[in-house]
Design a protein around this motif. Structure first.
Motif, PDB file in Angstrom:
ATOM      1  N   GLY A 176       0.953  -1.360   0.034  1.00  0.00           N
ATOM      2  CA  GLY A 176      -0.013   0.026   0.203  1.00  0.00           C
ATOM      3  C   GLY A 176       0.736   1.187   0.022  1.00  0.00           C
ATOM      4  O   GLY A 176       0.417   2.163  -0.671  1.00  0.00           O
ATOM      5  N   LEU A 177       1.711   1.184   0.742  1.00  0.00           N
ATOM      6  CA  LEU A 177       2.699   2.478   0.901  1.00  0.00           C
ATOM      7  C   LEU A 177       3.513   2.656  -0.258  1.00  0.00           C
ATOM      8  O   LEU A 177       3.695   3.875  -0.711  1.00  0.00           O
ATOM      9  CB  LEU A 177       3.623   2.388   2.268  1.00  0.00           C
ATOM     10  CG  LEU A 177       3.024   2.294   3.514  1.00  0.00           C
ATOM     11  CD1 LEU A 177       4.114   2.049   4.592  1.00  0.00           C
ATOM     12  CD2 LEU A 177       2.380   3.756   3.878  1.00  0.00           C
ATOM     13  N   SER A 178       4.030   1.507  -1.100  1.00  0.00           N
ATOM     14  CA  SER A 178       4.600   1.975  -2.298  1.00  0.00           C
ATOM     15  C   SER A 178       3.969   2.332  -3.468  1.00  0.00           C
ATOM     16  O   SER A 178       4.526   2.513  -4.433  1.00  0.00           O
ATOM     17  CB  SER A 178       5.296   0.625  -2.596  1.00  0.00           C
ATOM     18  OG  SER A 178       4.513  -0.636  -2.871  1.00  0.00           O
ATOM     19  N   GLY A 179       2.465   2.281  -3.423  1.00  0.00           N
ATOM     20  CA  GLY A 179       1.645   2.900  -4.515  1.00  0.00           C
ATOM     21  C   GLY A 179       1.290   1.456  -5.246  1.00  0.00           C
ATOM     22  O   GLY A 179       0.475   1.514  -6.257  1.00  0.00           O
ATOM     23  N   LEU A 180       1.594   0.243  -4.776  1.00  0.00           N
ATOM     24  CA  LEU A 180       1.126  -0.925  -5.707  1.00  0.00           C
ATOM     25  C   LEU A 180      -0.188  -1.530  -5.055  1.00  0.00           C
ATOM     26  O   LEU A 180      -0.817  -2.361  -5.786  1.00  0.00           O
ATOM     27  CB  LEU A 180       2.280  -1.973  -5.318  1.00  0.00           C
ATOM     28  CG  LEU A 180       3.516  -1.757  -5.958  1.00  0.00           C
ATOM     29  CD1 LEU A 180       4.767  -2.735  -5.645  1.00  0.00           C
ATOM     30  CD2 LEU A 180       3.567  -1.663  -7.603  1.00  0.00           C
ATOM     31  N   GLY A 181      -0.708  -0.988  -4.145  1.00  0.00           N
ATOM     32  CA  GLY A 181      -1.921  -1.259  -3.617  1.00  0.00           C
ATOM     33  C   GLY A 181      -2.077  -2.317  -2.741  1.00  0.00           C
ATOM     34  O   GLY A 181      -2.777  -2.427  -1.446  1.00  0.00           O
ATOM     35  N   THR A 182      -1.755  -3.518  -3.138  1.00  0.00           N
ATOM     36  CA  THR A 182      -1.874  -4.874  -2.384  1.00  0.00           C
ATOM     37  C   THR A 182      -0.603  -5.632  -2.248  1.00  0.00           C
ATOM     38  O   THR A 182       0.374  -5.597  -3.042  1.00  0.00           O
ATOM     39  CB  THR A 182      -2.757  -5.702  -3.142  1.00  0.00           C
ATOM     40  OG1 THR A 182      -2.254  -6.258  -4.356  1.00  0.00           O
ATOM     41  CG2 THR A 182      -4.318  -4.986  -3.396  1.00  0.00           C
ATOM     42  N   ALA A 183      -0.719  -6.597  -1.309  1.00  0.00           N
ATOM     43  CA  ALA A 183       0.613  -7.379  -1.185  1.00  0.00           C
ATOM     44  C   ALA A 183       0.844  -8.313  -2.425  1.00  0.00           C
ATOM     45  O   ALA A 183       1.770  -8.676  -2.630  1.00  0.00           O
ATOM     46  CB  ALA A 183       0.397  -8.449   0.079  1.00  0.00           C
ATOM     47  N   ASN A 184      -0.445  -8.657  -2.935  1.00  0.00           N
ATOM     48  CA  ASN A 184      -0.150  -9.512  -4.304  1.00  0.00           C
ATOM     49  C   ASN A 184       0.305  -8.777  -5.353  1.00  0.00           C
ATOM     50  O   ASN A 184       1.381  -9.409  -6.007  1.00  0.00           O
ATOM     51  CB  ASN A 184      -1.556  -9.958  -4.655  1.00  0.00           C
ATOM     52  CG  ASN A 184      -2.105 -11.225  -3.845  1.00  0.00           C
ATOM     53  OD1 ASN A 184      -1.349 -11.792  -3.463  1.00  0.00           O
ATOM     54  ND2 ASN A 184      -3.480 -11.426  -3.828  1.00  0.00           N
ATOM     55  N   ASN A 185       0.004  -7.385  -5.554  1.00  0.00           N
ATOM     56  CA  ASN A 185       0.906  -6.734  -6.260  1.00  0.00           C
ATOM     57  C   ASN A 185       2.332  -6.675  -6.114  1.00  0.00           C
ATOM     58  O   ASN A 185       3.143  -6.662  -7.121  1.00  0.00           O
ATOM     59  CB  ASN A 185       0.247  -5.516  -6.674  1.00  0.00           C
ATOM     60  CG  ASN A 185      -1.132  -5.325  -7.418  1.00  0.00           C
ATOM     61  OD1 ASN A 185      -1.450  -6.329  -8.121  1.00  0.00           O
ATOM     62  ND2 ASN A 185      -1.934  -4.413  -7.206  1.00  0.00           N
ATOM     63  N   LEU A 186       2.528  -6.413  -4.846  1.00  0.00           N
ATOM     64  CA  LEU A 186       4.072  -6.270  -4.448  1.00  0.00           C
ATOM     65  C   LEU A 186       4.706  -7.399  -4.829  1.00  0.00           C
ATOM     66  O   LEU A 186       5.683  -7.476  -5.263  1.00  0.00           O
ATOM     67  CB  LEU A 186       4.051  -5.760  -3.129  1.00  0.00           C
ATOM     68  CG  LEU A 186       5.488  -5.880  -2.329  1.00  0.00           C
ATOM     69  CD1 LEU A 186       6.513  -4.900  -2.981  1.00  0.00           C
ATOM     70  CD2 LEU A 186       5.466  -5.642  -0.982  1.00  0.00           C
ATOM     71  N   ARG A 187       4.015  -8.498  -4.375  1.00  0.00           N
ATOM     72  CA  ARG A 187       4.843  -9.858  -4.584  1.00  0.00           C
ATOM     73  C   ARG A 187       5.223 -10.331  -6.334  1.00  0.00           C
ATOM     74  O   ARG A 187       5.986 -10.536  -6.661  1.00  0.00           O
ATOM     75  CB  ARG A 187       3.900 -11.031  -4.311  1.00  0.00           C
ATOM     76  CG  ARG A 187       4.000 -11.358  -2.722  1.00  0.00           C
ATOM     77  CD  ARG A 187       3.298 -12.770  -2.392  1.00  0.00           C
ATOM     78  NE  ARG A 187       3.070 -12.682  -1.036  1.00  0.00           N
ATOM     79  CZ  ARG A 187       1.747 -12.163  -0.531  1.00  0.00           C
ATOM     80  NH1 ARG A 187       0.750 -11.612  -1.305  1.00  0.00           N
ATOM     81  NH2 ARG A 187       1.570 -11.938   0.781  1.00  0.00           N
ATOM     82  N   HIS A 188       4.065  -9.899  -6.948  1.00  0.00           N
ATOM     83  CA  HIS A 188       4.209  -9.926  -8.579  1.00  0.00           C
ATOM     84  C   HIS A 188       5.429  -9.066  -9.005  1.00  0.00           C
ATOM     85  O   HIS A 188       6.224  -9.698  -9.713  1.00  0.00           O
ATOM     86  CB  HIS A 188       2.879  -9.604  -9.231  1.00  0.00           C
ATOM     87  CG  HIS A 188       2.993  -9.611 -10.691  1.00  0.00           C
ATOM     88  ND1 HIS A 188       2.848 -10.729 -11.345  1.00  0.00           N
ATOM     89  CD2 HIS A 188       2.878  -8.661 -11.516  1.00  0.00           C
ATOM     90  CE1 HIS A 188       2.851 -10.428 -12.525  1.00  0.00           C
ATOM     91  NE2 HIS A 188       2.829  -9.178 -12.927  1.00  0.00           N
ATOM     92  N   ARG A 189       5.232  -7.690  -8.744  1.00  0.00           N
ATOM     93  CA  ARG A 189       6.338  -6.861  -9.235  1.00  0.00           C
ATOM     94  C   ARG A 189       7.758  -7.335  -8.630  1.00  0.00           C
ATOM     95  O   ARG A 189       8.881  -7.260  -9.349  1.00  0.00           O
ATOM     96  CB  ARG A 189       6.050  -5.395  -8.532  1.00  0.00           C
ATOM     97  CG  ARG A 189       4.865  -4.925  -9.507  1.00  0.00           C
ATOM     98  CD  ARG A 189       5.401  -4.502 -10.858  1.00  0.00           C
ATOM     99  NE  ARG A 189       4.450  -4.058 -11.508  1.00  0.00           N
ATOM    100  CZ  ARG A 189       4.497  -3.781 -12.805  1.00  0.00           C
ATOM    101  NH1 ARG A 189       5.456  -3.759 -13.606  1.00  0.00           N
ATOM    102  NH2 ARG A 189       3.590  -3.037 -13.348  1.00  0.00           N
ATOM    103  N   LEU A 190       7.759  -7.497  -7.499  1.00  0.00           N
ATOM    104  CA  LEU A 190       8.979  -8.029  -6.768  1.00  0.00           C
ATOM    105  C   LEU A 190       9.765  -9.301  -7.674  1.00  0.00           C
ATOM    106  O   LEU A 190      10.890  -9.343  -8.043  1.00  0.00           O
ATOM    107  CB  LEU A 190       8.944  -8.431  -5.447  1.00  0.00           C
ATOM    108  CG  LEU A 190      10.502  -8.590  -4.721  1.00  0.00           C
ATOM    109  CD1 LEU A 190      11.247  -7.218  -4.837  1.00  0.00           C
ATOM    110  CD2 LEU A 190      10.037  -8.488  -3.095  1.00  0.00           C
ATOM    111  N   LEU A 191       8.836 -10.468  -8.017  1.00  0.00           N
ATOM    112  CA  LEU A 191       9.072 -11.568  -8.696  1.00  0.00           C
ATOM    113  C   LEU A 191       9.577 -11.045 -10.343  1.00  0.00           C
ATOM    114  O   LEU A 191      10.554 -11.601 -10.643  1.00  0.00           O
ATOM    115  CB  LEU A 191       7.973 -12.597  -8.837  1.00  0.00           C
ATOM    116  CG  LEU A 191       7.924 -13.356  -7.463  1.00  0.00           C
ATOM    117  CD1 LEU A 191       6.602 -14.144  -7.421  1.00  0.00           C
ATOM    118  CD2 LEU A 191       9.057 -14.371  -7.213  1.00  0.00           C
TER     119      LEU A 191
END
Length: 55
Positions: free
Chosen positions: A23-38
């Motif tokens: 949320g803080l990074s602007g990606l919105g959700t944990a799933n979006n963060l995981r997807h982007r990091l991968l």
């Protein structure tokens, strides 16, 4: 790695933190963060935490 083998407790314990960072990074959700990091770094949040533990 033992917590992951014992029912995935490590992932659950970090879920609120990953969701907050998403949320803080602007990606919105944990799933979006995981997807982007991968996609961008080729690692999961768990692998990243193991490679770069807190100081």
């Amino acid at each position: 790695m033992a917590p992951l083998q014992q029912g995935g407790g490590q992932r659950r314990s970090h879920l609120p933190q990953v969701a907050r960072i998403g949320g803080l990074s602007g990606l919105g959700t944990a799933n979006n963060l995981r997807h982007r990091l991968l996609k961008q770094a080729g690692v999961s949040p768990s692998d990243y935490r193991r490679a770069f533990p807190p100081a």
